[in-house]
Design an enzyme around this catalytic site. Structure first.
Site, PDB file in Angstrom:
ATOM      1  N   HIS A  17       0.840  -1.202   0.000  1.00 57.63           N
ATOM      2  CA  HIS A  17       0.000   0.000   0.000  1.00 57.63           C
ATOM      3  C   HIS A  17       0.881   1.262   0.000  1.00 57.63           C
ATOM      4  CE1 HIS A  17      -3.154  -2.740   2.052  1.00 57.63           C
ATOM      5  NE2 HIS A  17      -3.600  -2.478   0.842  1.00 57.63           N
ATOM      6  N   LYS A  41     -16.271  -8.131   5.086  1.00 55.85           N
ATOM      7  CA  LYS A  41     -14.973  -8.827   5.116  1.00 55.85           C
ATOM      8  C   LYS A  41     -14.564  -9.196   6.544  1.00 55.85           C
ATOM      9  CE  LYS A  41     -12.442  -7.452   0.946  1.00 55.85           C
ATOM     10  NZ  LYS A  41     -11.159  -6.895   0.483  1.00 55.85           N
ATOM     11  N   ARG A  91      -2.040  -5.532  -8.988  1.00 61.46           N
ATOM     12  CA  ARG A  91      -0.916  -6.427  -8.761  1.00 61.46           C
ATOM     13  C   ARG A  91      -0.803  -7.474  -9.852  1.00 61.46           C
ATOM     14  NH1 ARG A  91      -3.214  -7.426  -2.912  1.00 61.46           N
ATOM     15  NH2 ARG A  91      -5.028  -7.023  -4.212  1.00 61.46           N
ATOM     16  N   SER A 129      -3.167  -8.127   2.318  1.00 62.24           N
ATOM     17  CA  SER A 129      -3.440  -7.981   3.752  1.00 62.24           C
ATOM     18  C   SER A 129      -3.840  -9.327   4.346  1.00 62.24           C
ATOM     19  CB  SER A 129      -4.560  -6.958   3.974  1.00 62.24           C
ATOM     20  OG  SER A 129      -4.148  -5.690   3.553  1.00 62.24           O
TER      21      SER A 129
HETATM   22  P1  ADP Z   1      -9.928  -3.536  -1.029  1.00 62.07           P
HETATM   23  O1  ADP Z   1     -10.848  -4.317  -0.141  1.00 62.07           O
HETATM   24  O2  ADP Z   1     -10.484  -2.190  -1.406  1.00 62.07           O
HETATM   25  O3  ADP Z   1      -9.383  -4.269  -2.205  1.00 62.07           O
HETATM   26  P2  ADP Z   1      -7.205  -3.612   0.035  1.00 62.07           P
HETATM   27  O4  ADP Z   1      -6.708  -3.041   1.320  1.00 62.07           O
HETATM   28  O5  ADP Z   1      -7.049  -5.066  -0.183  1.00 62.07           O
HETATM   29  O6  ADP Z   1      -8.721  -3.144  -0.057  1.00 62.07           O
HETATM   30  O7  ADP Z   1      -6.522  -2.857  -1.175  1.00 62.07           O
HETATM   31  C1  ADP Z   1      -6.612  -1.465  -1.333  1.00 62.07           C
HETATM   32  C2  ADP Z   1      -5.932  -1.081  -2.634  1.00 62.07           C
HETATM   33  O8  ADP Z   1      -4.542  -1.324  -2.540  1.00 62.07           O
HETATM   34  C3  ADP Z   1      -6.408  -1.889  -3.833  1.00 62.07           C
HETATM   35  O9  ADP Z   1      -6.399  -1.061  -4.971  1.00 62.07           O
HETATM   36  C4  ADP Z   1      -5.385  -2.981  -3.968  1.00 62.07           C
HETATM   37  O10 ADP Z   1      -5.257  -3.424  -5.300  1.00 62.07           O
HETATM   38  C5  ADP Z   1      -4.144  -2.233  -3.543  1.00 62.07           C
HETATM   39  N1  ADP Z   1      -3.153  -3.156  -2.982  1.00 62.07           N
HETATM   40  C6  ADP Z   1      -3.298  -4.050  -1.998  1.00 62.07           C
HETATM   41  N2  ADP Z   1      -2.144  -4.739  -1.768  1.00 62.07           N
HETATM   42  C7  ADP Z   1      -1.256  -4.252  -2.663  1.00 62.07           C
HETATM   43  C8  ADP Z   1       0.102  -4.560  -2.977  1.00 62.07           C
HETATM   44  N3  ADP Z   1       0.766  -5.531  -2.373  1.00 62.07           N
HETATM   45  N4  ADP Z   1       0.684  -3.860  -3.960  1.00 62.07           N
HETATM   46  C9  ADP Z   1      -0.015  -2.912  -4.617  1.00 62.07           C
HETATM   47  N5  ADP Z   1      -1.275  -2.585  -4.403  1.00 62.07           N
HETATM   48  C10 ADP Z   1      -1.899  -3.240  -3.432  1.00 62.07           C
END
Ligand code: ADP
Length: 161
Positions: A17, A41, A91, A129
């Site tokens: 992030h 979630k 990703r 996450s």
């Molecule tokens: P959501 O439930 O909105 O997908 P996340 O916290 O999983 O929430 O992800 C928030 C944003 O950050 C999304 O756009 C996701 O693609 C991006 N993201 C999550 N992990 C990574 C990572 N390892 N590298 C790049 N972007 C990420």
């Protein structure tokens, strides 16, 4: 002044992030990280806890603010904040279909706000996450993948001192 919203569940916030945030900071003047409550979630941390950890983790970025998203459409929130863009991380191909659907719907709802997809450094391609929660809860070392304030709270939550 170009403001962008970076929305997500961030349960918890990871170095992936942060990678996206850094890239967004090079493009926009101001970023608001918007923490979704996302009760479906069943998050490990409450939205307020997640926002607090993020605030501590991004204190070195002067043009970044952290907020929690209340009920309602993200696009309405973005409009209210006068944002020009929504940032999402991409990703792998697996992210694409779902993200594409939402981005097109958001564009339909508000053509003036553009969804911008950013790719992280390859080393974060497989970082999620949920894998962090799983490995940490089984006692694995996740210190290479999350910022210090997140590590501290994960350990406290899991009783790992
Ligand atoms: P959501 O439930 O909105 O997908 P996340 O916290 O999983 O929430 O992800 C928030 C944003 O950050 C999304 O756009 C996701 O693609 C991006 N993201 C999550 N992990 C990574 C990572 N390892 N590298 C790049 N972007 C990420």
């Amino acid at each position: 002044m170009k403001r962008a919203i970076y929305p997500g569940t961030f349960d918890p916030f990871t170095n992936g992030h942060i990678d996206i945030l850094e890239r967004a900071c090079n493009i926009f003047d101001e970023i608001i990280i918007a923490v979704a409550i996302n009760s479906q979630k069943r998050p490990m941390f409450s939205a307020d806890e997640r926002a607090e950890m993020i605030r501590e983790s991004v204190s070195r970025f002067p043009r970044v603010a952290v907020d929690t998203l209340q009920a309602g459409l993200l696009i309405d929130y973005a409009r209210e904040k006068n944002a020009v863009a929504i940032i999402r991380g991409l990703r792998q191909v697996a992210d694409f279909e779902y993200e594409f659907q939402i981005a097109l719907m958001n564009r339909h709802l508000c053509p003036d706000i553009t969804t911008v997809f950013l790719m992280p450094n390859e080393k974060y391609t497989y970082l999620t996450s949920s894998i962090i929660r799983e490995v940490a809860s089984l006692g694995g070392d996740v210190s290479d993948f999350v910022p210090e304030p997140v590590l501290k709270r994960l350990k406290a939550r899991l009783g790992l001192g």
